[in-house]
Design an enzyme around this catalytic site. Structure first.
Site, PDB file in Angstrom:
ATOM      1  N   SER A 113       0.820  -1.215   0.000  1.00 52.88           N
ATOM      2  CA  SER A 113       0.000   0.000   0.000  1.00 52.88           C
ATOM      3  C   SER A 113       0.857   1.270   0.000  1.00 52.88           C
ATOM      4  CB  SER A 113      -0.880  -0.021   1.260  1.00 52.88           C
ATOM      5  OG  SER A 113      -1.410   1.262   1.514  1.00 52.88           O
ATOM      6  N   TYR A 136      -2.737   5.564  -4.177  1.00 53.15           N
ATOM      7  CA  TYR A 136      -3.863   6.474  -3.999  1.00 53.15           C
ATOM      8  C   TYR A 136      -3.472   7.736  -4.765  1.00 53.15           C
ATOM      9  CZ  TYR A 136      -5.958   3.940  -0.039  1.00 53.15           C
ATOM     10  OH  TYR A 136      -6.585   3.015   0.752  1.00 53.15           O
ATOM     11  N   THR A 162      -6.464   2.504  -6.190  1.00 55.37           N
ATOM     12  CA  THR A 162      -7.674   2.365  -5.372  1.00 55.37           C
ATOM     13  C   THR A 162      -8.540   3.601  -5.566  1.00 55.37           C
ATOM     14  OG1 THR A 162      -6.544   0.977  -3.784  1.00 55.37           O
ATOM     15  CG2 THR A 162      -8.526   2.083  -3.009  1.00 55.37           C
ATOM     16  N   LYS A 259      -8.947  -0.771  -8.339  1.00 57.61           N
ATOM     17  CA  LYS A 259      -9.486  -1.454  -7.150  1.00 57.61           C
ATOM     18  C   LYS A 259     -10.615  -0.612  -6.569  1.00 57.61           C
ATOM     19  CE  LYS A 259      -7.994  -3.288  -2.651  1.00 57.61           C
ATOM     20  NZ  LYS A 259      -8.479  -2.366  -1.625  1.00 57.61           N
ATOM     21  N   HIS A 283     -13.653  -2.283  -0.321  1.00 57.69           N
ATOM     22  CA  HIS A 283     -12.632  -1.921   0.667  1.00 57.69           C
ATOM     23  C   HIS A 283     -12.878  -2.673   1.995  1.00 57.69           C
ATOM     24  CE1 HIS A 283      -9.444   1.334   0.781  1.00 57.69           C
ATOM     25  NE2 HIS A 283      -9.372   0.900   2.020  1.00 57.69           N
TER      26      HIS A 283
HETATM   27  C1  LIG Z   1      -6.355  -2.560   8.243  1.00 56.23           C
HETATM   28  C2  LIG Z   1      -6.685  -2.382   6.799  1.00 56.23           C
HETATM   29  C3  LIG Z   1      -6.013  -1.414   6.063  1.00 56.23           C
HETATM   30  C4  LIG Z   1      -6.300  -1.257   4.692  1.00 56.23           C
HETATM   31  N1  LIG Z   1      -5.579  -0.357   3.962  1.00 56.23           N
HETATM   32  C5  LIG Z   1      -5.777  -0.289   2.611  1.00 56.23           C
HETATM   33  C6  LIG Z   1      -4.944   0.527   1.799  1.00 56.23           C
HETATM   34  O1  LIG Z   1      -4.012   1.172   2.267  1.00 56.23           O
HETATM   35  N2  LIG Z   1      -5.214   0.571   0.467  1.00 56.23           N
HETATM   36  C7  LIG Z   1      -6.237  -0.155  -0.112  1.00 56.23           C
HETATM   37  O2  LIG Z   1      -6.451  -0.083  -1.323  1.00 56.23           O
HETATM   38  N3  LIG Z   1      -7.028  -0.939   0.655  1.00 56.23           N
HETATM   39  C8  LIG Z   1      -6.812  -1.045   1.984  1.00 56.23           C
HETATM   40  N4  LIG Z   1      -7.577  -1.888   2.731  1.00 56.23           N
HETATM   41  C9  LIG Z   1      -8.617  -2.713   2.072  1.00 56.23           C
HETATM   42  C10 LIG Z   1      -8.011  -4.041   1.587  1.00 56.23           C
HETATM   43  O3  LIG Z   1      -7.131  -3.829   0.518  1.00 56.23           O
HETATM   44  C11 LIG Z   1      -9.077  -5.006   1.107  1.00 56.23           C
HETATM   45  O4  LIG Z   1      -9.855  -4.372   0.139  1.00 56.23           O
HETATM   46  C12 LIG Z   1      -9.973  -5.529   2.221  1.00 56.23           C
HETATM   47  O5  LIG Z   1      -9.238  -5.757   3.396  1.00 56.23           O
HETATM   48  C13 LIG Z   1     -10.620  -6.834   1.768  1.00 56.23           C
HETATM   49  O6  LIG Z   1     -11.524  -7.299   2.722  1.00 56.23           O
HETATM   50  P1  LIG Z   1     -11.162  -8.409   3.824  1.00 56.23           P
HETATM   51  O7  LIG Z   1     -10.367  -7.710   4.867  1.00 56.23           O
HETATM   52  O8  LIG Z   1     -12.498  -8.849   4.273  1.00 56.23           O
HETATM   53  O9  LIG Z   1     -10.364  -9.490   3.139  1.00 56.23           O
HETATM   54  C14 LIG Z   1      -7.310  -2.052   4.090  1.00 56.23           C
HETATM   55  C15 LIG Z   1      -7.979  -3.020   4.851  1.00 56.23           C
HETATM   56  C16 LIG Z   1      -7.671  -3.189   6.183  1.00 56.23           C
HETATM   57  C17 LIG Z   1      -8.396  -4.262   6.965  1.00 56.23           C
END
Ligand SMILES: Cc1cc2nc3c(=O)[nH]c(=O)nc-3n(C[C@H](O)[C@H](O)[C@H](O)COP(=O)(O)O)c2cc1C
Length: 401
Positions: A113, A136, A162, A259, A283
């Site tokens: 990320s 981003y 994203t 995404k 997300h």
């Molecule tokens: C703690 C955390 C931080 C996240 N940070 C980002 C991020 O920096 N960029 C991004 O595109 N998605 C981020 N996401 C979303 C994840 O990429 C992903 O879409 C999501 O966790 C998928 O769902 P799941 O946790 O049920 O597998 C984050 C998710 C979590 C749980």
């Protein structure tokens, strides 16, 4: 690699989740786990899988199971990739480095990320496995260009943009727990941190970290109060549109995913502007609430777009059967966020490896039991929708007689 004895007790992702919750201070756990508003999307992401049933193919030769596949121009050993998650050092001091190494060890692909707590170059150097960088779009155009060129120079094979986060989601549980970024002791959160002394010790005994890819921009004094969250609030580009996205795709000029796609129309548009892949994603239920679950959209988007785009399903995946269903409905691969973070919180790299080992073992067993010896054998007829819940949305307005 032999399974560390201490991890043997965790038989599935839910076990790792339970243990992660026991180990993390409440504010940090809430940041990891919780969703936005009333958390409909968060709950629905996983529960929507239960709606679909599996109808196995009988009498198929399953003496050898081959889970290999290709995404983003990379061969991976099985169809699961590690989603981008910000600030992994909150959950374990080894943070993103542990995750990148575990992903490579498991024959998977890691997507780092923009908001990592380790710089993208160190993540790239930590493992030989395939890697993708998630951007981003920020208001600082120079920073956008720098991140893309840094990712290219560091050897990332693919890029993902994203698009569902032009502002942060309304995560009330996180605010209520008094979570600040990076964690700081407020009166509100002090007791909760005190209840997890092991986490506090390991956090305080390691060098301080920040959003390493942006540290130039968030030096103390530069933003006044050194509060990353408020800095980030103003950083994300709200004017982000298809023209921006197209420009970035051209600049990257390689495998590229958008995404946060949640409709057929946007999936079509993504392909038109040159994206080679989409993540169907809300997300993880952390942004707009009340969206469909990504799994509910896969068949519809695949049917509309044909084979001509890679589809990654992202959100709520906790079981091998979830992966099987997503693939049968038309996904090329699945992406997981929280499941590997639970493993990270429990045992660093070994914990992430364990989470991946569990999911892969489940998938292999489920493929065996459903008569699918390879990814190509996972076909649409494997999934049954017992009671289609919605009428197809008419493409033209229905006129009553
Ligand atoms: C703690 C955390 C931080 C996240 N940070 C980002 C991020 O920096 N960029 C991004 O595109 N998605 C981020 N996401 C979303 C994840 O990429 C992903 O879409 C999501 O966790 C998928 O769902 P799941 O946790 O049920 O597998 C984050 C998710 C979590 C749980």
């Amino acid at each position: 690699m032999p399974l560390p004895p201490a991890l043997k007790q965790y038989l599935n992702i839910a076990d790792l989740h339970h243990e992660a919750r026991r180990r993390l201070p409440l504010p940090v756990y809430q940041y990891l786990e919780r969703g936005s508003d009333d958390e409909y999307s968060l709950r629905n992401n996983t529960s929507a899988f239960d709606h679909y049933q599996l109808q196995p193919h009988a009498l198929a030769d399953v003496s050898r199971i081959d889970t290999r596949t290709r995404v983003f121009g990379c061969e991976i050993d099985w169809p699961v990739i590690l989603a981008p998650t910000g600030m992994s050092r909150l959950f374990h001091p080894d943070g993103e480095l542990a995750v990148a190494r575990a992903a490579a060890q498991a024959g998977s692909l890691y997507c780092a990320s923009t908001f990592s707590s380790t710089d993208l170059e160190s993540i790239a150097a930590a493992s030989q496995g395939p890697k993708m960088f998630q951007v981003y779009v920020v208001t600082d155009q120079q920073l956008n260009n720098q991140l893309i060129e840094r990712a290219r120079n560091a050897g990332y094979e693919a890029m993902c943009l994203t698009v569902d986060t032009v502002v942060g989601g309304n995560r009330e549980a996180v605010a209520r727990a008094g979570m600040s970024i990076p964690p700081a002791l407020s009166l509100k959160s002090m007791l909760q941190f005190a209840a997890r002394p092991r986490w506090v010790w390991s956090y305080l005994s390691r060098p301080k970290w920040d959003l390493a890819n942006l540290s130039e921009r968030i030096r103390p004094g530069r933003n006044g109060k050194r509060d990353m969250a408020s800095y980030l609030g103003g950083l994300l580009e709200r004017r982000l549109d298809w023209t921006h996205a197209e420009r970035i795709i051209r600049q990257w000029n390689g495998p590229f995913a958008i995404k946060g796609i949640m409709s057929v129309a946007d999936a079509r548009r993504a392909r038109e502007i040159g994206a080679s892949a989409i993540f169907i994603s809300n997300h993880g239920g952390r942004q707009l609430d009340c969206t469909p679950a990504p799994i509910e959209l896969v068949a519809e988007i695949r049917a509309a777009l044909g084979a001509d785009i890679e589809i990654i399903v992202d959100g709520g995946i906790r079981r091998g059967t979830h992966i099987l269903k997503a693939l049968a409905m038309g996904a090329n691969a699945c992406s997981i966020g929280r499941p590997y973070l639970y493993g990270l919180a429990v045992a660093g790299q070994a914990g992430v490896e364990h989470a991946l080992r569990l999911l892969r073992a489940e998938l292999e067993r489920d493929m065996t039991l459903s008569g699918c010896a390879s990814i190509a054998a996972i076909t649409a007829d494997l999934v049954r929708d017992p009671a289609p819940r919605l009428r197809p949305i008419p493409t033209t307005r229905e006129v009553s007689p």
